[in-house]
Motif scaffolding. Structure first.
Motif, PDB file in Angstrom:
ATOM      1  N   ARG A   1       0.861  -1.233   0.096  1.00 17.61           N
ATOM      2  CA  ARG A   1       0.102  -0.159  -0.169  1.00 17.61           C
ATOM      3  C   ARG A   1       0.945   1.311  -0.115  1.00 17.61           C
ATOM      4  O   ARG A   1       1.955   1.471   0.665  1.00 17.61           O
ATOM      5  N   SER A   2       0.445   2.486  -0.811  1.00 13.03           N
ATOM      6  CA  SER A   2       1.419   3.408  -0.986  1.00 13.03           C
ATOM      7  C   SER A   2       0.707   4.523  -0.376  1.00 13.03           C
ATOM      8  O   SER A   2      -0.693   4.581  -0.360  1.00 13.03           O
ATOM      9  N   MET A   3       1.556   5.574   0.440  1.00 11.37           N
ATOM     10  CA  MET A   3       0.790   6.505   1.080  1.00 11.37           C
ATOM     11  C   MET A   3       2.111   7.734   1.089  1.00 11.37           C
ATOM     12  O   MET A   3       2.924   7.501   0.945  1.00 11.37           O
TER      13      MET A   3
ATOM     14  N   ASP B   1      -3.046   4.523 -18.473  1.00 10.24           N
ATOM     15  CA  ASP B   1      -2.048   3.617 -18.092  1.00 10.24           C
ATOM     16  C   ASP B   1      -1.009   2.913 -18.904  1.00 10.24           C
ATOM     17  O   ASP B   1       0.161   2.945 -18.886  1.00 10.24           O
ATOM     18  N   SER B   2      -1.701   2.257 -19.866  1.00  8.12           N
ATOM     19  CA  SER B   2      -0.845   1.570 -20.821  1.00  8.12           C
ATOM     20  C   SER B   2      -0.171   2.767 -21.773  1.00  8.12           C
ATOM     21  O   SER B   2       0.819   2.171 -22.404  1.00  8.12           O
TER      22      SER B   2
ATOM     23  N   ASP C   1      -2.581  -0.094  -6.578  1.00  6.97           N
ATOM     24  CA  ASP C   1      -3.498   0.789  -5.831  1.00  6.97           C
ATOM     25  C   ASP C   1      -4.986   0.763  -6.345  1.00  6.97           C
ATOM     26  O   ASP C   1      -5.917   1.285  -5.923  1.00  6.97           O
ATOM     27  N   GLU C   2      -5.060   0.074  -7.558  1.00  3.19           N
ATOM     28  CA  GLU C   2      -6.412  -0.051  -8.027  1.00  3.19           C
ATOM     29  C   GLU C   2      -7.482  -0.806  -7.361  1.00  3.19           C
ATOM     30  O   GLU C   2      -8.687  -0.297  -7.283  1.00  3.19           O
ATOM     31  N   GLU C   3      -7.033  -1.829  -6.868  1.00  2.00           N
ATOM     32  CA  GLU C   3      -7.971  -2.330  -6.086  1.00  2.00           C
ATOM     33  C   GLU C   3      -7.238  -3.605  -5.213  1.00  2.00           C
ATOM     34  O   GLU C   3      -6.318  -3.854  -5.261  1.00  2.00           O
ATOM     35  N   LYS C   4      -8.129  -3.958  -4.112  1.00  2.00           N
ATOM     36  CA  LYS C   4      -7.414  -5.102  -3.192  1.00  2.00           C
ATOM     37  C   LYS C   4      -6.831  -6.105  -3.669  1.00  2.00           C
ATOM     38  O   LYS C   4      -5.562  -6.567  -3.441  1.00  2.00           O
TER      39      LYS C   4
ATOM     40  N   THR D   1       0.781   5.062  -8.495  1.00  2.00           N
ATOM     41  CA  THR D   1      -0.506   5.212  -8.139  1.00  2.00           C
ATOM     42  C   THR D   1      -1.337   6.203  -9.022  1.00  2.00           C
ATOM     43  O   THR D   1      -0.594   6.437 -10.235  1.00  2.00           O
ATOM     44  N   GLU D   2      -2.623   6.149  -9.178  1.00  2.00           N
ATOM     45  CA  GLU D   2      -3.321   7.157 -10.462  1.00  2.00           C
ATOM     46  C   GLU D   2      -2.599   8.453 -10.068  1.00  2.00           C
ATOM     47  O   GLU D   2      -2.522   9.024 -11.228  1.00  2.00           O
TER      48      GLU D   2
END
Lengths: 607, 301
Positions: A79-81, B38-39, B137-140, B189-190
């Motif tokens: 997880r990034s923060m 992203d791509s 970070d997109e989903e679990k 991350t986004e």
């Protein structure tokens, strides 16, 4: 190297307040969407004592714990923060229980900081010692010990002092010296991000400060080192691409290519944007060398070869990651940077009790166990001790057949032996010895179930060869077990060693110019492949004697099937242990065919 | 160097290393190019990884035939600009059977036109490694994803058999019939993606920028009426609204968001505050505790 990304490993379980602590850290650094926080104010677990309208921080990060309860695969989650000073924190979260040691090792492998949680109500426990051992072994640079839940102990200084003393005793034996002990209450928010007002007796750093205060150790004078990942080729262009792992390289530097020790000069440093003057640590670049020396993937470009070693015998710590135990003397693939070589563990000095650090003697390693071992690799590995240099000190073991990653290793040091023993070349060689006998030296490796007919075939085959004036010898599994291999049993480990020894003896005999016939059950594909790998192409003829197990059982020349059925032989192939038929044998012979036919078939292949 | 640029530089270097490792370790890798941001970022990093040589992999686009027209135009521009080789694969059996999002249902449509099409293409060309632009970070379930992730025969993902991944020592070996998925931007991350697009001046599809577009409202979702294949309800008329897209895909399945962000700078600004806007849209259906509980059991944060 900017050190803008910091990696943190969290050790502990939900009972220690780990989820609450991470949740608190995320919320107080504004890393959680507000709608999620809103939900954590409303939703309650059964039995929760958190007041209505307050945030249940543990709900924000309890993924792994929930998964454990639901039987979902337990793994490391990343997880990034964003830290308040602008740096990026990547948290690698693994469960803290002993059965997940391997997950923690994976999570720790790249961690800069290890965060170890201690429940103030329970003090230092076995798991605390385990977490400290893993952090230290995996080479984290800083350890932060959070003495949590002090709110439940009325924030008393003597509670903290007494646990601190225990912690200090525990860390004495560790390699890591950068240790911070912080009194905390994740639940009440003391010393996580904000300084506690409940513990005026503690004036040092909060958790966030201890994380943000960590700086990547930068040694500007460090010997520049880069492994060649690939050769970059374009029209009128040849360069070597890789990521600088230590120090830096500048245009005009004279460098050494290791292990060949060839010298060259960096004539330019190429990146997509422009040519640069200096490539710093952790930059991915392409170097153009002058002159265009021979260099390949896996070679190391270094400013000086002084602190690099290439060795094929070395001592290391190995963490076993696979459900199947380590088999000592079995050949695995060892991957070290871009280099892959067959390697085997020649000796397990001891295993380390992860809870106490104690040394225990053993002849195998089970999943989650850590061993202090000696390794022999087929080709020399360029290495540095892991605790000095994680990048050049790590390796993994891969199963030769399933290609799964089965072990992880941290190099301690090269063993003298490797450099002191050199291969002596004699002037009369294998070719001359074979030519003198008018034959081509080979090994015919018969493999198959007990009773499949290997010894019978070996005997008939040797008689034919002898009659034709050939020079041959039979290595019979049973016969060798009465002498050379009398110390070996029939466990997977012993069978691996049995095959190794017989193949080495066969190799000597092939070198002597003989045709060797070996008759061994040799039930495991990896062991046979390893045996094959020590011979030259075309020298190793693997013959699968394919006889149905019912036929073998009916023949039962040694009465072994009968004994096994009576439960007297635990590791009997085909009954208590699997036989793995060869994946690509040179020859398959039908063990129920007439013997002359079988021998003809093998002779045709041989001659 | 400011902190964001420093972080991007480290992330980029890691991604470059992963691209090079893929090139050195596999016989026939391919970049899964979905046309999205992203791509497109992935493609940009790939150019850097191999410069001055061209990218040594072709691009694979799974064409569902329902993408926005602008996406296809953009794709062709990028291919020309980067001098890449493009393989656009359509599941012809799906087209023949007229599998569309309306009649077949979303999950069956996705399975046939996306999943099956991808498997078909990978098998047809014999790719042994496919590079994808998904992020942790997109989903679990992605938070646990490896960088080099093995697929069993038939391209199945077996989460229990994933190889432990330590350090940057990647096990890239494949057993017969296995293939590899590679995720070079796993740790981004986004917000990193948008900062990078801005910093590197990367061209992305204009669908990401706000513009007046014809939309209809279905439930809470704004759907852009791209062509006359979209079945309008009786009396329903598309209205022009200022919207943009956060993700790109098949137009009937990709909702637009109301936005005034018409430049990349404004998009970055919006993404940094995404907590708010995302919350705003989620609060409507998420404020109800049942749906939140349900989402949690399904793996929601």
């Amino acid at each position: 190297m900017s050190g803008a990304i910091v990696r943190l490993l969290t050790c502990g379980s939900v009972d220690d307040g780990k989820s609450t602590l991470i949740g608190r850290l995320l919320v107080e650094t504004d890393s959680v969407p507000h709608d999620t926080i809103g939900a954590a104010k409303k939703i309650r677990r059964s039995g929760s004592t958190i007041a209505a309208g307050e945030i249940d921080f543990s709900l924000l990060t309890d993924g792994l714990e929930a998964e454990r309860e639901q039987g979902i695969t337990i793994d490391v989650a990343y997880r990034s923060m964003k830290l308040l000073d602008g740096k990026r924190l990547i948290i690698s979260d693994a469960p803290g229980h002993e059965q997940y040691t391997r997950n923690m090792v994976v999570a720790a492998s790249r961690a800069d900081i290890g965060l170890v949680l201690v429940d103030a109500m329970k003090g230092v426990r076995t798991q605390t010692l385990r977490h400290l051992t893993i952090c230290s072994l995996m080479g984290v640079s800083r350890i932060i010990i959070a003495i949590n839940k002090l709110d439940a102990m009325e924030y008393r200084q003597e509670v903290f002092d007494s646990i601190s003393k225990d912690v200090q005793r525990a860390v004495e034996r560790l390699e890591v010296k950068d240790i911070h002990i912080i009194p905390m209450s994740a639940l009440a928010g003391d010393n996580v991000v904000y300084k506690s007002t409940n513990m005026p007796w503690y004036t040092s750093q909060s958790l966030l400060e201890a994380i943000q205060g960590w700086e990547k150790p930068v040694d500007k004078s460090a010997n520049g080192m880069m492994r060649i990942q690939m050769i970059a080729r374009a029209e009128n262009f040849r360069g070597v691409s890789g990521t600088v792992r230590r120090g830096s390289f500048s245009k005009g530097d004279e460098i050494t290519i290791f292990p060949s020790n060839k010298k060259a000069t960096i004539s330019s440093i190429v990146t997509f944007e422009n040519q640069i003057e200096t490539a710093n640590t952790e930059e991915a670049v392409t170097l153009v060398l002058e002159p265009e020396v021979d260099a390949t993937r896996g070679d190391v470009i270094a400013q000086s070869a002084d602190d690099l070693t290439a060795a094929d015998r070395f001592a290391a710590h190995v963490v076993w990651l696979n459900e199947e135990d380590l088999i000592h003397s079995r050949s695995y693939l060892m991957m070290s940077g871009p280099t892959t070589t067959p390697a085997m563990i020649t000796k397990i000095r001891h295993k380390i009790d992860v809870n106490t650090g104690e040394h225990l003697s053993t002849d195998t390693l089970k999943m989650n166990e850590i061993g202090d071992v000696e390794i022999a690799s087929d080709i020399p590995i360029v290495m540095r001790p892991y605790l000095d240099d994680r990048e050049f000190g790590n390796f993994i073991f891969v199963d030769r057949l399933t290609l799964k990653t089965v072990g992880a290793g941290m190099i301690k040091h090269a063993l003298r032996r490797s450099s002191n023993v050199t291969h002596q070349n004699y002037e009369v060689d294998k070719l001359q010895r074979s030519a003198q006998k008018n034959q081509k030296a080979k090994v015919i490796w018969l493999t198959g179930l007990s009773g499949s007919g290997k010894s019978t075939i070996a005997n008939a085959l040797e008689k034919r060869l002898f009659a034709q004036g050939m020079h041959s010898y039979v290595l019979d599994g049973d016969n060798l077990r009465m002498g050379l291999n009398m110390d070996l049993g029939f466990t997977s480990t012993d069978r691996a060693e049995n095959v190794r020894r017989v193949s080495e003896v066969a190799k000597l005999m092939v070198d002597a110019g003989l045709i060797v016939i070996s008759a061994l059950v040799s039930p495991f594909e990896v062991d046979r492949q390893r045996a094959k790998s020590i011979f030259e192409d075309g020298e190793f003829i693997e013959v699968f004697v394919d006889t149905p197990v019912d036929v073998c059982r009916a023949r039962d020349p040694k009465g072994l099937y009968k004994k096994s059925a009576a439960g007297q032989i635990p590791n009997f192939t085909g009954v208590g242990q699997d036989y793995e038929p060869p994946l690509s044998p040179t020859l398959v012979v039908d063990g129920t065919a007439p013997i002359d036919e079988i021998v003809e078939k093998i002779l045709r292949e041989l001659l | 160097m400011n902190k964001i640029a420093a972080i991007l530089k480290e992330l980029e270097a890691e991604s470059i290393e992963i691209f090079r490792e893929t090139a050195a370790s596999f016989k026939k890798p391919v970049i899964m190019y979905s046309i999205g941001k992203d791509s497109t970022v992935m493609l940009h990093i790939a150019r850097k990884a191999f410069y001055p040589a061209p990218i040594p992999f072709p691009l694979l686009h799974i064409d569902t035939t329902w993408q926005f027209k602008e996406m296809i135009t953009f794709r062709d521009e990028i291919v020309k600009e980067t001098k890449s080789q493009l393989i656009a694969h359509i599941n012809q059996a799906g087209v023949r059977d007229n599998i569309n999002p309306f009649d077949a249902g979303i999950s069956e449509y996705t399975r046939v036109m996306n999943t099956v099409a991808l498997r078909e293409a990978l098998d047809l060309y014999g790719f042994d490694a496919a590079l994808g632009g998904s992020r942790r970070d997109e989903e679990k379930s992605r938070a646990k994803e490896r960088i080099f992730s093995v697929r069993d025969p038939g391209h199945r993902w077996n989460p229990r058999e994933q190889r432990p991944e330590l350090w940057r020592t990647y096990n890239t070996r494949l057993a017969p019939e296995q293939t590899m998925r590679v995720f070079p931007i796993n740790d981004w991350t986004e917000a990193d993606i948008w900062h990078y697009i801005l910093q590197e001046n990367i061209k992305v599809s204009s669908l990401y920028l706000a513009k007046d577009r014809p939309v209809v409202k279905r439930g809470d979702q704004l759907i852009m009426v791209e062509d006359d294949r979209y079945p309008l309800l009786e009396g329903e008329k598309p209205t022009m609204q200022r919207v943009r897209f956060r993700t790109l895909g098949c137009y009937p399945l990709t909702a637009a968001v109301e936005s005034n962000a018409s430049t990349i700078e404004e998009v970055v600004e919006e993404v940094l505050n995404v907590k708010l806007s995302e919350r705003a849209t989620r609060l409507i259906d998420g404020e109800n505790e049942d749906s939140m509980e349900k989402k949690k059991t399904e793996g929601y944060f």
